[in-house]
Design an enzyme around this catalytic site. Structure first.
Site, mmCIF file in Angstrom:
data_model
loop_
_atom_site.group_PDB
_atom_site.id
_atom_site.type_symbol
_atom_site.label_atom_id
_atom_site.label_comp_id
_atom_site.label_asym_id
_atom_site.label_seq_id
_atom_site.Cartn_x
_atom_site.Cartn_y
_atom_site.Cartn_z
ATOM 1 N N ASN A 18 -21.330 26.022 44.661
ATOM 2 C CA ASN A 18 -22.173 25.001 45.274
ATOM 3 C C ASN A 18 -21.670 24.876 46.717
ATOM 4 O O ASN A 18 -20.686 24.198 46.987
ATOM 5 C CB ASN A 18 -22.022 23.682 44.510
ATOM 6 C CG ASN A 18 -22.939 22.606 45.056
ATOM 7 O OD1 ASN A 18 -23.569 22.776 46.106
ATOM 8 N ND2 ASN A 18 -23.023 21.505 44.354
ATOM 9 N N ARG B 142 -26.058 27.274 43.551
ATOM 10 C CA ARG B 142 -26.936 26.116 43.525
ATOM 11 C C ARG B 142 -27.688 26.065 44.855
ATOM 12 O O ARG B 142 -27.083 26.081 45.928
ATOM 13 C CB ARG B 142 -26.115 24.847 43.365
ATOM 14 C CG ARG B 142 -27.008 23.637 43.384
ATOM 15 C CD ARG B 142 -26.305 22.412 43.850
ATOM 16 N NE ARG B 142 -27.286 21.340 43.977
ATOM 17 C CZ ARG B 142 -27.090 20.287 44.749
ATOM 18 N NH1 ARG B 142 -25.995 20.178 45.476
ATOM 19 N NH2 ARG B 142 -28.005 19.345 44.813
ATOM 20 N N HIS C 67 -32.666 17.306 41.412
ATOM 21 C CA HIS C 67 -31.851 17.153 40.191
ATOM 22 C C HIS C 67 -32.441 17.946 39.016
ATOM 23 O O HIS C 67 -32.165 17.643 37.856
ATOM 24 C CB HIS C 67 -31.789 15.664 39.726
ATOM 25 C CG HIS C 67 -30.937 14.789 40.583
ATOM 26 N ND1 HIS C 67 -31.245 13.458 40.792
ATOM 27 C CD2 HIS C 67 -29.799 15.025 41.265
ATOM 28 C CE1 HIS C 67 -30.319 12.915 41.572
ATOM 29 N NE2 HIS C 67 -29.439 13.855 41.873
ATOM 30 N N GLY D 102 -26.910 9.949 44.135
ATOM 31 C CA GLY D 102 -28.352 10.137 44.215
ATOM 32 C C GLY D 102 -28.886 9.849 42.815
ATOM 33 O O GLY D 102 -28.168 10.042 41.837
ATOM 34 N N ARG E 238 -29.422 5.263 49.624
ATOM 35 C CA ARG E 238 -30.821 5.566 49.964
ATOM 36 C C ARG E 238 -31.749 4.473 49.449
ATOM 37 O O ARG E 238 -31.550 3.976 48.339
ATOM 38 C CB ARG E 238 -31.258 6.900 49.356
ATOM 39 C CG ARG E 238 -30.508 8.077 49.897
ATOM 40 C CD ARG E 238 -31.052 9.372 49.295
ATOM 41 N NE ARG E 238 -30.017 10.377 49.307
ATOM 42 C CZ ARG E 238 -29.796 11.243 48.332
ATOM 43 N NH1 ARG E 238 -30.557 11.262 47.260
ATOM 44 N NH2 ARG E 238 -28.819 12.119 48.430
ATOM 45 N N ASP F 152 -20.445 2.073 45.212
ATOM 46 C CA ASP F 152 -19.873 2.497 43.943
ATOM 47 C C ASP F 152 -20.138 1.405 42.906
ATOM 48 O O ASP F 152 -19.790 0.233 43.127
ATOM 49 C CB ASP F 152 -18.363 2.748 44.098
ATOM 50 C CG ASP F 152 -17.787 3.435 42.875
ATOM 51 O OD1 ASP F 152 -18.013 2.941 41.755
ATOM 52 O OD2 ASP F 152 -17.124 4.479 43.034
ATOM 53 N N PHE F 153 -20.741 1.802 41.796
ATOM 54 C CA PHE F 153 -21.130 0.802 40.802
ATOM 55 C C PHE F 153 -19.940 0.091 40.162
ATOM 56 O O PHE F 153 -20.082 -1.017 39.654
ATOM 57 C CB PHE F 153 -22.066 1.409 39.745
ATOM 58 C CG PHE F 153 -23.492 1.089 40.073
ATOM 59 C CD1 PHE F 153 -24.108 1.693 41.148
ATOM 60 C CD2 PHE F 153 -24.195 0.138 39.355
ATOM 61 C CE1 PHE F 153 -25.404 1.359 41.506
ATOM 62 C CE2 PHE F 153 -25.490 -0.200 39.699
ATOM 63 C CZ PHE F 153 -26.096 0.407 40.774
ATOM 64 N N ARG F 154 -18.767 0.722 40.188
ATOM 65 C CA ARG F 154 -17.589 0.028 39.662
ATOM 66 C C ARG F 154 -17.276 -1.197 40.529
ATOM 67 O O ARG F 154 -16.966 -2.271 40.025
ATOM 68 C CB ARG F 154 -16.382 0.965 39.610
ATOM 69 C CG ARG F 154 -16.473 1.960 38.485
ATOM 70 C CD ARG F 154 -15.575 3.131 38.686
ATOM 71 N NE ARG F 154 -16.082 4.004 39.736
ATOM 72 C CZ ARG F 154 -15.763 5.278 39.872
ATOM 73 N NH1 ARG F 154 -14.898 5.817 39.047
ATOM 74 N NH2 ARG F 154 -16.275 6.004 40.835
ATOM 75 N N ILE G 9 -23.272 6.975 36.892
ATOM 76 C CA ILE G 9 -23.635 5.608 36.480
ATOM 77 C C ILE G 9 -24.246 5.627 35.078
ATOM 78 O O ILE G 9 -23.875 4.839 34.213
ATOM 79 C CB ILE G 9 -24.633 4.988 37.492
ATOM 80 C CG1 ILE G 9 -24.034 4.952 38.899
ATOM 81 C CG2 ILE G 9 -25.048 3.588 37.048
ATOM 82 C CD1 ILE G 9 -25.039 4.660 40.008
ATOM 83 N N ASN H 282 -21.530 6.211 32.490
ATOM 84 C CA ASN H 282 -20.381 5.291 32.420
ATOM 85 C C ASN H 282 -20.694 3.805 32.450
ATOM 86 O O ASN H 282 -19.849 3.005 32.069
ATOM 87 C CB ASN H 282 -19.413 5.589 33.574
ATOM 88 C CG ASN H 282 -18.833 6.981 33.478
ATOM 89 O OD1 ASN H 282 -18.265 7.320 32.456
ATOM 90 N ND2 ASN H 282 -19.006 7.780 34.503
ATOM 91 N N GLU I 158 -24.286 20.450 35.442
ATOM 92 C CA GLU I 158 -25.159 21.321 36.232
ATOM 93 C C GLU I 158 -24.578 22.720 36.377
ATOM 94 O O GLU I 158 -25.303 23.711 36.352
ATOM 95 C CB GLU I 158 -25.422 20.680 37.605
ATOM 96 C CG GLU I 158 -26.392 19.522 37.492
ATOM 97 C CD GLU I 158 -26.297 18.516 38.614
ATOM 98 O OE1 GLU I 158 -25.241 17.855 38.709
ATOM 99 O OE2 GLU I 158 -27.258 18.387 39.390
HETATM 100 P P1 ADP Z 1 -22.997 12.474 42.512
HETATM 101 O O1 ADP Z 1 -24.394 11.989 42.605
HETATM 102 O O2 ADP Z 1 -22.274 12.477 43.820
HETATM 103 O O3 ADP Z 1 -22.834 13.735 41.685
HETATM 104 P P2 ADP Z 1 -21.908 11.117 40.200
HETATM 105 O O4 ADP Z 1 -23.014 11.517 39.282
HETATM 106 O O5 ADP Z 1 -20.548 11.647 39.920
HETATM 107 O O6 ADP Z 1 -22.254 11.334 41.710
HETATM 108 O O7 ADP Z 1 -21.852 9.511 40.184
HETATM 109 C C1 ADP Z 1 -20.939 8.830 40.988
HETATM 110 C C2 ADP Z 1 -21.152 7.343 40.810
HETATM 111 O O8 ADP Z 1 -21.019 6.996 39.433
HETATM 112 C C3 ADP Z 1 -20.116 6.502 41.500
HETATM 113 O O9 ADP Z 1 -20.421 6.283 42.844
HETATM 114 C C4 ADP Z 1 -20.194 5.234 40.714
HETATM 115 O O10 ADP Z 1 -21.214 4.431 41.293
HETATM 116 C C5 ADP Z 1 -20.637 5.646 39.352
HETATM 117 N N1 ADP Z 1 -19.588 5.481 38.334
HETATM 118 C C6 ADP Z 1 -18.590 6.334 38.001
HETATM 119 N N2 ADP Z 1 -17.821 5.823 37.017
HETATM 120 C C7 ADP Z 1 -18.340 4.603 36.717
HETATM 121 C C8 ADP Z 1 -18.000 3.557 35.789
HETATM 122 N N3 ADP Z 1 -16.966 3.674 34.952
HETATM 123 N N4 ADP Z 1 -18.781 2.457 35.777
HETATM 124 C C9 ADP Z 1 -19.831 2.329 36.598
HETATM 125 N N5 ADP Z 1 -20.205 3.274 37.491
HETATM 126 C C10 ADP Z 1 -19.476 4.383 37.555
#
Ligand code: ADP
Length: 394
Positions: free
Chosen positions: A7, A88, A177, A207, A236, A277-279, A326, A329, A379
């Site tokens: 990638n 990719r 995606h 994304g 976005r 970041d959703f965390r 997200i 997790n 992927e």
């Molecule tokens: P990308 O789109 O860059 O491939 P990912 O699919 O890895 O990203 O998703 C990354 C996002 O997932 C992080 O920015 C965060 O918002 C979310 N994330 C990761 N772990 C958790 C968790 N335990 N709880 C909530 N959100 C999470």
């Protein structure tokens, strides 16, 4: 078969190496062109790491160093012995509609459609050319993020602009995606015990996009001409009234480029609450921060609207899939979204939903009319699978 998946970005190359479908190594060439560049290869079977801190000049140099690390680790004697390399590619445009073996025509076409993905396609091209130099006899395969969505009907992919913008400028919805939606929807078929399924796949990462899959084929998806359309994402904005663009251009004196950057990099949940970041967002929701609550609610509400639209589009829905960082997790996002959909017969098992397991599973109750699944996306595995298939076909 020995398959390398690349990638390639403008300043980095992520890779995974598969030997008979098993990941043997993964890693990253990062900060290409900078003094602090680095190549890291991890043996995924024993977690042993091999690193180089050389100043990596360009993609070619990066791959040379990676080749040395492969030799040093004993995982692969040389890139030349690979059976295939899968790349990719973000955008295939109107012409590259299927994953394919790369020849000169394909190379030129990836170059030509770079106008649609100016940040990505040129970097992918650099990766492919570098690989051809390093191992001229290894077949290269292009796997497009857009390919899975080529089955969308015309009334779904067209924008209601004057027709010539489609005809002459190729402006249409492409969707992205695709590799992830293809992978998780085929996994869902296994999980639900059906040979072919109708599912709504929600890939929620930095994304995010939703895809309506009918009999295993994409019939609609939320991203469009670019990955900006659709869901609210990390940074976005997703869907909004396009008239806002000329309005803020005049009101704030911003250029088209500035507004483009604003919509892609400073908007989304980040634009609302300052975190993408959703965390972070979830921990602030817990502390009662109202902007975080608002961003969270907006994100879930937009997703509910898209799922509702696709429930209407599909002739019946077997399952809803959550995937991406997200989707996989965040039990809270899944819970809030499914709560809103409960009047449609979707019933989440809160106990199953809150378990932290990283394998694919059903988290709805036995009575739920539509099953809710968590399927970790992969992927790279899908790219390796497609690469193997096309190399075998020859
Ligand atoms: P990308 O789109 O860059 O491939 P990912 O699919 O890895 O990203 O998703 C990354 C996002 O997932 C992080 O920015 C965060 O918002 C979310 N994330 C990761 N772990 C958790 C968790 N335990 N709880 C909530 N959100 C999470």
């Amino acid at each position: 078969m020995k398959i390398l998946v690349l990638n390639s970005g403008s300043s980095s190359i992520k890779f995974k190496f598969f030997d008979d479908k098993v990941v043997k190594a993964s890693g990253l060439i990062e900060k290409i062109g900078e003094q602090t560049s680095k190549v890291v290869l991890k043996n995924t079977l024993n977690d042993q790491k091999f690193e180089r801190d050389d100043a990596i000049k360009d993609h070619e140099h990066g791959l040379q160093v990676l080749n040395e690390l492969f030799k040093e680790s004993g995982i692969l004697e040389d890139l030349k012995v690979l059976d295939g390399c899968g790349h990719r590619i973000v955008h295939g445009g109107k012409t590259l509609t299927k994953h394919c073996l790369i020849d000169d025509r394909v190379l030129n076409e990836i170059d030509r459609v770079s106008v649609f993905a100016p940040l990505h396609n040129p970097a992918h091209l650099a990766g492919i050319k570098t690989m051809i130099k390093a191992a001229p006899n290894v077949p290269n395969v292009a796997v497009f993020d857009t390919a899975f969505h080529q089955t969308m009907p015309d009334y779904a992919y067209m924008y209601a602009l004057p027709y010539e913008f489609y005809d002459k400028d190729s402006i249409r919805r492409y969707g992205f995606h695709g590799t992830s939606h293809a992978y998780v929807s085929s996994k869902a078929a296994n999980l639900l015990g059906k040979s072919s399924v109708n599912v709504i796949s929600a890939h929620l990462g930095n994304g995010a996009s939703v895809c309506a899959v009918e009999n295993g084929k994409s019939v609609d998806t939320s991203m469009g001409f670019t990955p900006l359309e659709g869901l609210i994402m990390g940074t976005r904005c997703g869907d909004m009234d396009p008239a806002i663009i000329p309005f803020i251009s005049k009101a704030r004196g911003l250029s088209i480029e500035e507004i483009d950057s604003l919509m892609n990099k400073k908007s989304g949940v980040y634009g609302i609450c300052g975190y993408n970041d959703f965390r972070d967002i979830e921990s602030r929701v817990e502390k009662g921060e109202d902007r975080a609550r608002l961003a969270f609610d907006m994100f879930c509400y937009r997703l509910v609207k898209y799922i509702g639209a696709y429930l209407a589009v599909l002739p019946g829905t077997d399952g809803i899939i959550f995937t991406g960082g997200i989707g996989e997790n965040s039990a809270l996002v899944r819970q809030k979204v499914c709560e809103r959909l409960s009047h449609l017969g979707i019933e989440l098992d809160l106990n199953l939903n809150s378990q932290r397991i990283s394998t694919e599973r059903i988290v709805s109750t036995v009575n739920s009319k539509i099953k809710v699944c968590i399927i970790p996306t992969d992927e790279e595995f899908e790219i390796a699978r497609v690469t193997e298939e096309l190399v075998n076909k020859g």
